[in-house]
Design a protein around this motif. Sequence first.
Motif, PDB file in Angstrom:
ATOM      1  N   ASN A  72     -10.902 -10.296   5.623  1.00  0.00           N
ATOM      2  CA  ASN A  72      -9.854 -11.292   5.387  1.00  0.00           C
ATOM      3  C   ASN A  72      -9.243 -11.245   3.993  1.00  0.00           C
ATOM      4  O   ASN A  72      -8.644 -12.202   3.552  1.00  0.00           O
ATOM      5  CB  ASN A  72     -10.382 -12.714   5.638  1.00  0.00           C
ATOM      6  N   PHE A 106      -9.770  -1.258  13.215  1.00  0.00           N
ATOM      7  CA  PHE A 106      -8.490  -1.293  13.907  1.00  0.00           C
ATOM      8  C   PHE A 106      -8.217   0.044  14.584  1.00  0.00           C
ATOM      9  O   PHE A 106      -8.688   1.088  14.142  1.00  0.00           O
ATOM     10  CB  PHE A 106      -7.343  -1.566  12.912  1.00  0.00           C
ATOM     11  N   TYR A 145      -3.145   0.442  -3.849  1.00  0.00           N
ATOM     12  CA  TYR A 145      -2.935  -0.841  -3.185  1.00  0.00           C
ATOM     13  C   TYR A 145      -2.624  -1.886  -4.256  1.00  0.00           C
ATOM     14  O   TYR A 145      -3.334  -1.985  -5.258  1.00  0.00           O
ATOM     15  CB  TYR A 145      -4.195  -1.172  -2.386  1.00  0.00           C
ATOM     16  N   PHE A 178       4.035  -0.603   8.455  1.00  0.00           N
ATOM     17  CA  PHE A 178       4.456   0.595   7.744  1.00  0.00           C
ATOM     18  C   PHE A 178       5.964   0.771   7.749  1.00  0.00           C
ATOM     19  O   PHE A 178       6.644   0.405   8.715  1.00  0.00           O
ATOM     20  CB  PHE A 178       3.848   1.847   8.386  1.00  0.00           C
ATOM     21  N   GLY A 179       6.463   1.369   6.677  1.00  0.00           N
ATOM     22  CA  GLY A 179       7.823   1.867   6.676  1.00  0.00           C
ATOM     23  C   GLY A 179       7.867   3.212   7.377  1.00  0.00           C
ATOM     24  O   GLY A 179       6.830   3.754   7.770  1.00  0.00           O
ATOM     25  N   TYR A 219      -4.721   2.156  15.426  1.00  0.00           N
ATOM     26  CA  TYR A 219      -3.275   2.276  15.263  1.00  0.00           C
ATOM     27  C   TYR A 219      -2.792   3.419  16.154  1.00  0.00           C
ATOM     28  O   TYR A 219      -3.510   4.372  16.414  1.00  0.00           O
ATOM     29  CB  TYR A 219      -2.902   2.596  13.798  1.00  0.00           C
ATOM     30  N   GLY A 265      -5.569 -12.956   8.478  1.00  0.00           N
ATOM     31  CA  GLY A 265      -6.746 -12.180   8.099  1.00  0.00           C
ATOM     32  C   GLY A 265      -7.004 -10.973   8.965  1.00  0.00           C
ATOM     33  O   GLY A 265      -8.097 -10.423   8.946  1.00  0.00           O
ATOM     34  N   THR A 266      -6.019 -10.563   9.743  1.00  0.00           N
ATOM     35  CA  THR A 266      -6.253  -9.419  10.604  1.00  0.00           C
ATOM     36  C   THR A 266      -6.180  -8.104   9.840  1.00  0.00           C
ATOM     37  O   THR A 266      -6.630  -7.093  10.327  1.00  0.00           O
ATOM     38  CB  THR A 266      -5.201  -9.346  11.733  1.00  0.00           C
ATOM     39  N   GLY A 267      -5.579  -8.137   8.668  1.00  0.00           N
ATOM     40  CA  GLY A 267      -5.436  -6.902   7.922  1.00  0.00           C
ATOM     41  C   GLY A 267      -4.398  -5.974   8.489  1.00  0.00           C
ATOM     42  O   GLY A 267      -4.398  -4.797   8.170  1.00  0.00           O
ATOM     43  N   GLU A 268      -3.527  -6.477   9.393  1.00  0.00           N
ATOM     44  CA  GLU A 268      -2.527  -5.595   9.964  1.00  0.00           C
ATOM     45  C   GLU A 268      -1.569  -5.120   8.892  1.00  0.00           C
ATOM     46  O   GLU A 268      -1.023  -5.919   8.128  1.00  0.00           O
ATOM     47  CB  GLU A 268      -1.727  -6.294  11.060  1.00  0.00           C
ATOM     48  N   LEU A 269      -1.396  -3.818   8.824  1.00  0.00           N
ATOM     49  CA  LEU A 269      -0.426  -3.218   7.928  1.00  0.00           C
ATOM     50  C   LEU A 269       0.844  -2.909   8.700  1.00  0.00           C
ATOM     51  O   LEU A 269       0.788  -2.381   9.808  1.00  0.00           O
ATOM     52  CB  LEU A 269      -0.968  -1.922   7.332  1.00  0.00           C
ATOM     53  N   TYR A 285       0.840  -1.195   0.000  1.00  0.00           N
ATOM     54  CA  TYR A 285       0.000   0.000   0.000  1.00  0.00           C
ATOM     55  C   TYR A 285       0.874   1.244   0.000  1.00  0.00           C
ATOM     56  O   TYR A 285       1.930   1.285   0.640  1.00  0.00           O
ATOM     57  CB  TYR A 285      -0.865   0.056   1.265  1.00  0.00           C
ATOM     58  N   ILE A 330      -1.623 -11.449   3.369  1.00  0.00           N
ATOM     59  CA  ILE A 330      -3.050 -11.664   3.183  1.00  0.00           C
ATOM     60  C   ILE A 330      -3.372 -13.144   3.175  1.00  0.00           C
ATOM     61  O   ILE A 330      -2.644 -13.947   2.640  1.00  0.00           O
ATOM     62  CB  ILE A 330      -3.519 -11.065   1.839  1.00  0.00           C
TER      63      ILE A 330
END
Lengths: 116, 112
Positions: free
Chosen positions: B95, B34, A48, A107-108, B36, A101-105, A33, A97
């Motif tokens: 998901n 979420f 994305y 990041f840099g 953050y 399935g948490t969708g945690e991103l 992303y 993915i």
Amino acid sequence: GAGVSQTPSNKVTEKGKYVELRCDPISGHTALYWYRQSLGQGPEFLIYFQGTGAADDSGLPNDRFFAVRPEGSVSTLKIQRTERGDSAVYLCASSLIGTSGTGELFFGEGSRLTVL
Amino acid sequence: RKEVEQDPGPFNVPEGATVAFNCTYSNSASQSFFWYRQDCRKEPKLLMSVYSSGNEDGRFTAQLNRASQYISLLIRDSKLSDSATYLCAVNSLRNQGGKLIFGQGTELSVKP
């Protein structure tokens, strides 16, 4: 390294110039992303990728912005004819993915672009 | 109207206080939510996911209200180290990743 790597960390350019920002995601992460964040604002979605293809580019503000991910790993965000309003921190994130399935991103640290 | 909205704050609270943030979202089809955390001049990092039944992680409690389309974050016994900007994020596809939309962020400052 284990995290998302972005280069350059800082870029100062003049109005009208061309800029490339690079993102190296976490190994094995299929989704990548690009976000843009201005001072006092949350990250604004740009584009994305799922693998090599752009799954959603609806956030790109205009045709001066383009991004590629030719081999499904490293991505480059390209900005043509930069304008002062393009000044922001450009954040890249990757995610794994299909498993948790948490969708945690993840990041840099971002590339801070300043257009003079 | 923005897809995800937060009160930008700042919230200035003393150590030990309890503070709560809300975040509203406009897309009723949203499936994943979420919180953050973002420290000054740093990248956002996942604090916690928000589940339908609500979830707790130490001093942090997250809740989801689908009927009113908002999520909340409660911080108990605030610490100086909790000072940061808290971003809520909403994803429309369960998901499958997809784009994560962030709110503006709520700034929290915990004072001694």
